[in-house]
Design an enzyme around this catalytic site. Structure first.
Site, short mmCIF file in Angstrom:
data_model
loop_
_atom_site.label_atom_id
_atom_site.label_comp_id
_atom_site.label_asym_id
_atom_site.label_seq_id
_atom_site.Cartn_x
_atom_site.Cartn_y
_atom_site.Cartn_z
N PRO A 76 0.81 -1.23 0.00
CA PRO A 76 0.00 0.00 0.00
C PRO A 76 0.84 1.27 0.00
O PRO A 76 0.56 2.20 -0.78
CB PRO A 76 -0.84 -0.14 1.27
CG PRO A 76 -0.94 -1.62 1.49
CD PRO A 76 0.36 -2.19 1.04
N LYS A 178 4.10 9.21 -10.73
CA LYS A 178 2.88 8.47 -10.38
C LYS A 178 1.94 9.32 -9.53
O LYS A 178 0.71 9.30 -9.71
CB LYS A 178 3.27 7.19 -9.63
CG LYS A 178 2.10 6.40 -9.06
CD LYS A 178 1.21 5.82 -10.12
CE LYS A 178 -0.01 5.16 -9.50
NZ LYS A 178 -0.96 4.68 -10.51
N LYS A 247 -4.21 8.80 -0.66
CA LYS A 247 -2.79 8.72 -0.27
C LYS A 247 -1.91 9.26 -1.39
O LYS A 247 -1.01 10.08 -1.17
CB LYS A 247 -2.46 7.25 0.05
CG LYS A 247 -1.01 6.92 0.32
CD LYS A 247 -0.27 6.30 -0.88
CE LYS A 247 -0.90 5.06 -1.46
NZ LYS A 247 -0.16 4.45 -2.55
P1 NDP Z 1 -4.36 -4.07 -2.17
O1 NDP Z 1 -4.99 -3.42 -1.00
O2 NDP Z 1 -5.20 -4.85 -3.11
O3 NDP Z 1 -3.19 -5.06 -1.67
C1 NDP Z 1 -2.28 -4.66 -0.71
C2 NDP Z 1 -1.21 -5.71 -0.53
O4 NDP Z 1 -0.30 -5.25 0.48
C3 NDP Z 1 -1.74 -7.07 -0.05
O5 NDP Z 1 -0.92 -8.07 -0.58
C4 NDP Z 1 -1.56 -6.96 1.46
O6 NDP Z 1 -1.42 -8.20 2.09
C5 NDP Z 1 -0.25 -6.23 1.53
N1 NDP Z 1 -0.06 -5.55 2.81
C6 NDP Z 1 -0.87 -4.62 3.37
N2 NDP Z 1 -0.35 -4.21 4.54
C7 NDP Z 1 0.80 -4.92 4.71
C8 NDP Z 1 1.78 -4.96 5.74
N3 NDP Z 1 1.70 -4.17 6.82
N4 NDP Z 1 2.83 -5.81 5.59
C9 NDP Z 1 2.92 -6.59 4.50
N5 NDP Z 1 2.03 -6.61 3.50
C10 NDP Z 1 0.98 -5.77 3.61
O7 NDP Z 1 -3.54 -2.92 -2.91
P2 NDP Z 1 -3.30 -2.72 -4.49
O8 NDP Z 1 -2.70 -3.96 -5.05
O9 NDP Z 1 -4.51 -2.14 -5.09
O10 NDP Z 1 -2.21 -1.55 -4.43
C11 NDP Z 1 -0.83 -1.80 -4.17
C12 NDP Z 1 -0.06 -0.55 -4.59
O11 NDP Z 1 -0.27 -0.34 -5.98
C13 NDP Z 1 -0.54 0.72 -3.86
O12 NDP Z 1 0.55 1.56 -3.60
C14 NDP Z 1 -1.50 1.34 -4.87
O13 NDP Z 1 -1.59 2.75 -4.68
C15 NDP Z 1 -0.82 0.96 -6.18
N6 NDP Z 1 -1.70 0.87 -7.37
C16 NDP Z 1 -2.93 0.28 -7.34
C17 NDP Z 1 -3.71 0.21 -8.48
C18 NDP Z 1 -5.07 -0.44 -8.51
O14 NDP Z 1 -5.79 -0.26 -9.51
N7 NDP Z 1 -5.46 -1.21 -7.50
C19 NDP Z 1 -3.25 0.78 -9.76
C20 NDP Z 1 -1.90 1.30 -9.70
C21 NDP Z 1 -1.18 1.36 -8.54
P3 NDP Z 1 -2.72 -9.02 2.65
O15 NDP Z 1 -3.16 -9.88 1.51
O16 NDP Z 1 -2.16 -9.82 3.80
O17 NDP Z 1 -3.75 -8.01 3.07
#
Ligand code: NDP
Length: 302
Positions: A76, A178, A247
């Protein structure tokens, strides 16, 4: 696509969320074709095991990722990436490259790169745009910060999920681009919602109005790809969390202030997105930010 290939050995991927899951799947598909492994780690281990079963990656402990030549992360925020670097740093071999695809903070990237460099580990900030569908199609826009040699080494792997993969400057530049990309997206989303709310109050039929706007010079990615699909239908399918967009806009604002740029529209978009998050919650799809505009105008965009 279309870049020369260099040998890649083992890759690892940290964070199998909405984005990480299809990005790691692309890596695994590419490297499996070369007889090479893609290790995956996720905080919730069941997701890594499911990924391995579905995409042929290998579920691993975080510590086991030290055998990888390229470590990708997509978490995140930069704070979670810091925690993973803390846990792995003493185990990493010189020559390893850490590629952070999180939408992170440029200042954090510079600190992370310096800490890793002290251990001989390279770093690239390589955030992405295009959503889970873009990752599945291998067409993501990837904006990369880092030195040219490290970028060249990583490019064949970035190309597995990227369609437009460009180095935009030194470490931190990818995150900076970004943040601007996303605050613009948020600004466009809110402004088209404002325009449509005002039209509805004027008695205009929104569906044909949007169609002509989209054929005209007022169109944007948000107006063309989000309003009729997510808002008019009231579907708001979860793809990209509003909390993450707020964010990103906050990062853009932090960057604007750091260089003392004048960007009142971006600042206002960041504030409005934060207000929308406070109003409708951070875990809903970002398109639900339009509910703030709807509430301000006492109309529903449908
Ligand atoms: P999600 O909320 O779908 O996934 C978050 C991931 O991070 C999960 O694998 C989660 O694990 C893990 N996570 C969360 N907290 C922790 C922690 N404290 N320690 C370790 N792992 C952790 O997020 P997205 O995939 O949507 O987004 C990821 C990044 O990509 C972000 O920065 C977002 O801004 C960016 N992004 C997202 C887009 C989108 O369309 N979704 C497009 C472009 C960029 P768990 O499974 O255990 O919860």
């Amino acid at each position: 696509m279309g870049h020369p290939t260099t040998p890649a050995r083992i890759a690892a991927f940290i964070g199998l969320g909405a984005m990480g899951t299809p990005m790691a799947a692309q890596l695994a598909r590419h490297l499996n074709g070369q007889g090479r492994a893609t290790l995956v780690w996720n905080r919730t281990p069941g997701k890594a095991e499911a990924h391995a079963a579905e995409y042929g990656s290998v579920a691993a402990s975080l510590e086991d990722l030290d055998s990888a030549d390229f470590i990708f992360s997509c978490l995140p925020t930069s704070a979670e990436v810091d925690t993973c670097i803390d846990r792995l740093l003493s185990r990493l071999r010189p020559g390893t490259v850490w590629i952070d695809c999180t939408s992170g903070r440029p200042a954090a990237a510079r600190e992370q790169a310096a800490r890793l460099a002290a251990a001989g580990v390279g770093f690239l900030d390589a955030p992405v745009s295009g959503g889970p569908a873009g990752a599945r199609a291998g067409t993501l826009a990837v904006m990369v910060g880092g030195d040219e040699a490290t970028f060249a080494r990583a490019l064949p792997l970035l190309d597995t999920f990227g369609g437009t993969v460009l180095r935009v400057g030194p470490v931190g530049s990818g995150f900076a681009v970004k943040a601007v990309n996303n605050v613009l997206m948020g600004l466009h989303l809110l402004s088209v919602a404002e325009g449509l709310a005002s039209l509805k109050k004027q008695g205009v039929d929104l569906a044909p109005a949007l169609t002509v706007l989209n054929a005209g010079s007022g169109a944007s990615f948000s107006s063309q790809n989000k309003i009729s699909q997510q808002v008019f239908t009231r579907r708001f399918s979860p793809m990209f969390r509003l909390g993450l967009l707020a964010k990103d806009a906050g990062i853009a604002l932090e960057n604007v202030q750091e260089v003392q740029a004048s960007a009142p529209l971006l600042a206002q978009a960041a504030m409005l997105l934060r207000a929308a998050q406070a109003t409708v919650g951070g875990d809903v799809d970002h398109t639900e930010a339009v509910r703030l505009v709807e509430a301000l105008n006492n109309v529903e965009l449908s």
